[in-house]
Design a protein around this motif. Structure first.
Motif, PDB file in Angstrom:
ATOM      1  N   LEU A  48       0.815  -1.212   0.000  1.00  0.00           N
ATOM      2  CA  LEU A  48       0.000   0.000   0.000  1.00  0.00           C
ATOM      3  C   LEU A  48       0.852   1.267   0.000  1.00  0.00           C
ATOM      4  N   MET A  50       2.385   2.294   2.857  1.00  0.00           N
ATOM      5  CA  MET A  50       2.423   2.820   4.224  1.00  0.00           C
ATOM      6  C   MET A  50       3.761   2.532   4.883  1.00  0.00           C
ATOM      7  N   PRO A  70       0.157   5.950  -0.162  1.00  0.00           N
ATOM      8  CA  PRO A  70      -1.081   5.183  -0.100  1.00  0.00           C
ATOM      9  C   PRO A  70      -2.233   5.790  -0.896  1.00  0.00           C
ATOM     10  N   TYR A  71      -2.391   7.121  -0.817  1.00  0.00           N
ATOM     11  CA  TYR A  71      -3.560   7.683  -1.506  1.00  0.00           C
ATOM     12  C   TYR A  71      -3.472   7.469  -3.012  1.00  0.00           C
ATOM     13  N   ILE A  72      -2.243   7.420  -3.532  1.00  0.00           N
ATOM     14  CA  ILE A  72      -2.081   7.167  -4.966  1.00  0.00           C
ATOM     15  C   ILE A  72      -2.422   5.710  -5.284  1.00  0.00           C
ATOM     16  N   VAL A  74      -4.490   3.835  -3.674  1.00  0.00           N
ATOM     17  CA  VAL A  74      -5.947   3.684  -3.611  1.00  0.00           C
ATOM     18  C   VAL A  74      -6.572   4.197  -4.902  1.00  0.00           C
ATOM     19  N   ARG A  75      -6.064   5.297  -5.410  1.00  0.00           N
ATOM     20  CA  ARG A  75      -6.607   5.839  -6.662  1.00  0.00           C
ATOM     21  C   ARG A  75      -6.335   4.931  -7.847  1.00  0.00           C
ATOM     22  N   TYR A  80      -7.844  -1.035   1.152  1.00  0.00           N
ATOM     23  CA  TYR A  80      -7.103  -1.532   2.307  1.00  0.00           C
ATOM     24  C   TYR A  80      -8.016  -1.651   3.519  1.00  0.00           C
ATOM     25  N   PHE A  88     -12.965   5.857  11.668  1.00  0.00           N
ATOM     26  CA  PHE A  88     -12.917   7.235  12.159  1.00  0.00           C
ATOM     27  C   PHE A  88     -13.991   7.382  13.228  1.00  0.00           C
ATOM     28  N   ARG A 102     -15.178   6.981  -3.980  1.00  0.00           N
ATOM     29  CA  ARG A 102     -14.284   7.288  -5.101  1.00  0.00           C
ATOM     30  C   ARG A 102     -14.751   6.467  -6.299  1.00  0.00           C
TER      31      ARG A 102
ATOM     32  N   VAL B 191      -6.695   8.305   6.606  1.00  0.00           N
ATOM     33  CA  VAL B 191      -7.364   9.155   5.612  1.00  0.00           C
ATOM     34  C   VAL B 191      -6.651   9.019   4.267  1.00  0.00           C
ATOM     35  N   GLY B 192      -5.322   8.946   4.319  1.00  0.00           N
ATOM     36  CA  GLY B 192      -4.573   8.701   3.089  1.00  0.00           C
ATOM     37  C   GLY B 192      -4.908   7.343   2.507  1.00  0.00           C
ATOM     38  N   ALA B 193      -5.151   6.365   3.389  1.00  0.00           N
ATOM     39  CA  ALA B 193      -5.405   5.001   2.935  1.00  0.00           C
ATOM     40  C   ALA B 193      -6.816   4.802   2.386  1.00  0.00           C
ATOM     41  N   GLY B 195      -7.642   6.998   0.026  1.00  0.00           N
ATOM     42  CA  GLY B 195      -7.475   7.653  -1.276  1.00  0.00           C
ATOM     43  C   GLY B 195      -7.498   9.172  -1.257  1.00  0.00           C
ATOM     44  N   ILE B 196      -7.337   9.761  -0.065  1.00  0.00           N
ATOM     45  CA  ILE B 196      -7.399  11.219   0.009  1.00  0.00           C
ATOM     46  C   ILE B 196      -5.991  11.792   0.175  1.00  0.00           C
ATOM     47  N   ASN B 197      -5.689  12.814  -0.588  1.00  0.00           N
ATOM     48  CA  ASN B 197      -4.395  13.478  -0.459  1.00  0.00           C
ATOM     49  C   ASN B 197      -4.455  14.433   0.732  1.00  0.00           C
TER      50      ASN B 197
END
Ligand SMILES: Nc1ncnc2c1ncn2[C@@H]1O[C@H](COP(=O)(O)OP(=O)(O)OP(=O)(O)O)[C@@H](O)[C@H]1O
Ligand SMILES: [Mg+2]
Lengths: 232, 299
Positions: A48, A50, A70-72, A74-75, A80, A88, A102, B191-193, B195-197
């Motif tokens: 991922l 991380m 990681p955000y890339i 996921v995109r 994950y 949260f 997304r 939050v990154g995991a 898919g958020i920058n």
């Protein structure tokens, strides 16, 4: 779909993964079995981004993605589900799902409603704070949250951990359905029985190295594996 | 007894409204500080400097447009954006690389930034001279409420405060960006995991917080003489307020500001020589009673 080549991953100075390699083909469920501290979570986190590996390479859909954030990832289509869920807590169940939403042209099957179809219990809790869910409910929410990103490939870390046997059975059904939807899964587990029933192929990791690999049939027939995994 | 007889009902009312309007300025500034504390975990000592820049910018803009009513409104609208622009530069160049550092480092860094910004303001605007903005025609003079005469501008501030509170509440609870900011406050990595920058979410939250500092500075400008040292005065009060309210809690910033503003104002009425002592005493009492602040702290 995923190709991990000889990765070495560190946490600070401690060397955790020693040249781990694995392959996951499109549409398969592949498992990563191992004892506590063997390096399963670290492997998933390396994929991922991380815990980016210091050596070795990772390819996703043919493209090198080693060390991408990681955000890339996921995109690019990775979902994950962490072993400790990491819901949260301050956000409601609905909000937990919304912020993970997304969609792309090709991948748009999952939305809040589809997740609630899969886990009807969550629908009833739409406006409850994530922190007020039970462990099992949080597990479902963590899976639902990952699906909201419309992944092609799911990293599932110990989904059965702490679940009652009934829920484990439900979860197996869920993962089978996800596979039916065409999702590719890399599943890290300690629950051997549960995992081998689901998987097409498996890796066994010991002290940061892949000790055995093979089809489920090969693994269950291997004496060494039966011993290390405690299969009777 | 002599003391209480000399205080009329009208004076009480007057001080109440003045205290309330002071509280609203404090709230606008501290809600921004609290946002930055809550989402980014940065105790930004330079927040007061941004407030000061907001006030100076308002002064300059209002002069630029001739100092009339229109000039005032333009200054009020533009200055917060000037401050936001400054903070965006600071965030992209400096802050974004420091979020992972421990709090002591951040305190030292933002303290240094406060000194630098203070000197920059001195360079740009100079020290001496008396600077003030005249409120627009609409808000000049006083209105009579329950027999006390209240400056119209103070009533305007009393309206602005709740508007900012409602706006912030809508942002954090009704917008996707706000929800993401709340999630990032607790678990940035996760939050990154999904898919958020996160980097841009943090930049946005930081700039919004600083925008509020600038708005506070622009709002306060007509009620004081805009001068160097404003940054120090406000930042001490602002940190005390977020501490008694509950770190990172927007409603806490409101409660803390009300306590601070009202005790300050009534202090002037009851015991003018020692007025300054009242709000600090209130802070001590609150902290003895609730060491973590009145409302839930996110820290
Ligand atoms: N953040 C960290 N810093 C340092 N060491 C870590 C960290 N996280 C894990 N480790 C160490 O790395 C090794 C592998 O951990 P990992 O979490 O990958 O194991 P795992 O196979 O997932 O185990 P489990 O079944 O208990 O989840 C362990 O020895 C662990 O102590
Ligand atoms: Mg693990």
């Amino acid at each position: 779909m995923l190709e991990v080549k000889e990765i070495h991953t560190f946490y600070g100075l401690s060397h955790i993964l020693f040249g781990v390699s694995l392959n996951v083909d499109s549409g398969q469920v592949v498992c990563l079995l191992g004892r506590n501290g063997a390096g399963k979570t670290t492997t998933l986190k390396s994929v991922l981004g991380m815990a980016p590996p210091r050596q070795g390479q990772i390819f996703f859909k043919g493209e090198e993605v080693t060390g991408k954030e990681p955000y890339i990832m996921v995109r690019k289509g990775v979902g994950y589900v962490p072993d400790d869920r990491r819901i949260f807590a301050d956000l409601t169940v609905g909000e937990n799902l919304e912020i993970a939403a997304r969609k792309t042209e090709e991948r748009k099957d999952w939305d809040k409603n589809a997740v609630y179809e899969l886990f009807p219990r969550l629908r009833e809790m739409d406006s409850r704070k994530g922190g007020f869910l039970s462990g099992g409910e949080q597990k479902m929410l963590a899976i639902g949250r990952a699906l909201m990103g419309n992944p092609e490939f799911l990293l599932l870390d110990e989904p059965t951990e702490g679940l009652a046997p009934v829920l484990v059975r439900v979860l197996r059904g869920t993962i089978e359905r996800l596979k039916g939807f065409g999702l590719t899964v890399l599943l890290a587990e300690q629950n051997v029985k549960f995992t081998l029933r689901l998987s097409d192929y498996g890796y066994i990791i010991e002290k940061g190295q892949i000790a055995y690999k093979g089809t489920v049939k090969e693994l269950t027939e291997n004496e060494e594996v039966r011993k290390t995994c405690g299969i009777q | 007894m002599e003391l209480s007889q000399s205080i009329s009902f009208a004076a009480l009312g007057g001080h109440f409204f003045v205290g309330l309007s002071r509280a609203m300025i404090l709230f606008v500034v501290t809600s921004g500080l609290s946002l930055v504390l809550g989402v980014l975990r940065v105790p930004n000592i330079a927040h007061g400097s941004l407030y000061m820049i907001g006030a100076f910018a308002a002064y300059t803009i209002s002069r630029l447009f001739g100092g009339g009513s229109t000039a005032f409104w333009l200054a009020l609208v533009i200055s917060p954006f000037v401050v936001a622009a400054v903070s965006l530069v600071a965030e992209r160049l400096l802050f974004q690389h420091l979020y992972q550092r421990e709090h002591l480092m951040l305190l030292l860094f933002t303290f240094a930034l406060m000194l630098i910004l203070g000197d920059l303001v001195k360079l740009v605007w100079g020290a001496g001279e008396y600077r003030s903005i005249v409120p627009p025609q609409l808000l000049k003079g006083s209105a009579s409420i329950f027999g006390s005469s209240i400056p119209r501008y103070n009533l305007f501030l009393i309206i602005i405060g709740p508007l900012v509170a409602v706006g912030l509440w809508l942002f954090t609870n009704r917008t996707k960006m706000g929800k993401i900011a709340r999630a990032a406050a607790v678990d940035r990595e996760m939050v990154g995991a999904v898919g958020i920058n996160v980097s841009w979410v943090f930049a946005f939250a930081f700039v919004l917080g600083c925008f509020l500092a600038g708005l506070g500075g622009a709002l306060v400008a007509p009620t004081i003489s805009v001068s160097l040292g404003m940054d120090h005065d406000i930042i001490i009060e602002a940190f005390l307020i977020v501490t008694i309210g509950g770190l990172g809690n927007m409603w806490g910033a409101m409660v803390g500001s009300l306590i601070f503003g009202l005790t300050q104002s009534f202090g002037v009425l009851f015991w003018p020589q020692f007025a300054i002592v009242f709000p600090y005493t209130a802070v001590v009492i609150v902290l003895l009673w609730r060491p973590m602040g009145m409302l839930k702290s996110v820290w």
